[in-house]
Write an enzyme that holds these catalytic residues in place. Structure first.
Site, PDB file in Angstrom:
ATOM      1  N   ARG A   1      -8.460   1.362   6.470  1.00  0.00           N
ATOM      2  CA  ARG A   1      -7.439   0.666   7.254  1.00  0.00           C
ATOM      3  C   ARG A   1      -6.374   1.660   7.730  1.00  0.00           C
ATOM      4  NH1 ARG A   1      -5.162  -4.566   4.509  1.00  0.00           N
ATOM      5  NH2 ARG A   1      -4.430  -4.909   6.645  1.00  0.00           N
TER       6      ARG A   1
ATOM      7  N   CYS B   1       2.908  -0.927   3.251  1.00  0.00           N
ATOM      8  CA  CYS B   1       1.488  -1.317   3.153  1.00  0.00           C
ATOM      9  C   CYS B   1       1.196  -2.162   4.383  1.00  0.00           C
ATOM     10  CB  CYS B   1       1.215  -2.066   1.850  1.00  0.00           C
ATOM     11  SG  CYS B   1       2.261  -3.509   1.577  1.00  0.00           S
TER      12      CYS B   1
END
Length: 280
Positions: A180, A236
């Protein structure tokens, strides 16, 4: 690690009927928001009270601010008072195993200035695997007054992130998985990649292969490329999986560690913000 409590230590607190202990169950599944509450109602550690990531540990999702914005902190302080927590209470938080949701609640209480907060090592999974008692009984609540002492220096928002990064005044960490971070996959958001300048420290890397938390010396080695003199901003996807990294860094003596609650989901909600897909 100083922010952890073992199964045996929690059992001793319960056996000695130390009434100044509140246990909080925060089990949750991102792909099934009702799953955590359902399993809590089926069985949980005796005396545990449930708090929900979406309904309790996060605020209302707006256009900007990320997918799990911080809750209204005065309202959250009232909620934790209503479940029996004040500044004299020892709070033990558990997840299914060692997961990100317990660390999220740990951080929220830390932000409110509460000192006696611990994450249960191994979580519910270990509690059960060691043959300990579980129940479906919902505990009676003893309401207390919790007076927050806000630690404003623990949080940073997007404008300050931009300023700090442009002037190289802080180190930005991205706690998501490598694919990611590199933009090779993105299951949740419309734009793949990471905030330019962010370094990838996957949150699961604070755990051993068996899922236990790494010891302090292991964590010091893991974060050895980071200076304790630097300001470290942890992000995050939406401010949840960043929290285990915050907890781990603070446990080994990093003082200037701040959470960017909106994280990547907030960053990409502004069309003008660029993203990067190369290793940094």
């Amino acid at each position: 690690m100083s922010f952890l409590i073992s199964i045996s230590r929690l059992k001793k607190r319960l056996e000695n009927k130390q009434n100044n202990t509140v246990i909080v169950d925060v089990r949750f599944q991102l792909n099934d928001p009702d799953a955590g509450r359902k399993v809590y109602l089926e069985d949980h550690i005796p005396g545990a009270i449930y708090m929900d990531l979406k309904k309790d540990l996060s605020g209302k999702v707006e256009k900007h601010g990320g997918n799990h914005p911080l809750p209204d902190m005065n309202m959250f302080a009232n909620k934790i008072g209503n479940i029996g927590i004040d500044h004299h209470t020892t709070v033990v938080i558990y997840d299914q195993s060692n997961d990100m949701f317990a660390a999220r609640m740990w951080w929220l209480l830390h932000y409110l200035g509460h000192k006696k907060v611990y994450v249960l090592e191994g979580g519910y999974e270990r509690w059960v695997s060691e043959g300990n008692e579980v129940t479906d009984e919902i505990p009676a609540l003893e309401t207390k007054e919790f007076h927050p002492v806000f630690q404003e220096d623990q949080v940073v928002h997007i404008e300050e992130v931009k300023e700090k990064m442009s002037d190289n005044k802080a180190v930005l960490l991205d706690s998501r998985g490598k694919d990611r971070y590199l933009g090779k996959s993105e299951p949740m958001y419309a734009k793949a990649g990471h905030i330019p300048g962010a370094k990838n420290f996957v949150w699961k890397d604070v755990l051993n292969e068996d899922g236990s938390w790494k010891k302090d010396d292991q964590l010091k080695s893991h974060f050895s490329s980071l200076s304790k003199d630097d300001e470290i901003i942890v992000s995050c996807g939406s401010g949840v999986s960043a929290c285990p990294n915050v907890l781990a860094l603070k446990a080994i003596g990093y003082k200037n560690v701040r959470l960017y609650p909106g994280s990547y989901s907030d960053w990409i909600s502004y069309d003008e913000n660029e993203v990067e897909t190369k290793e940094e």
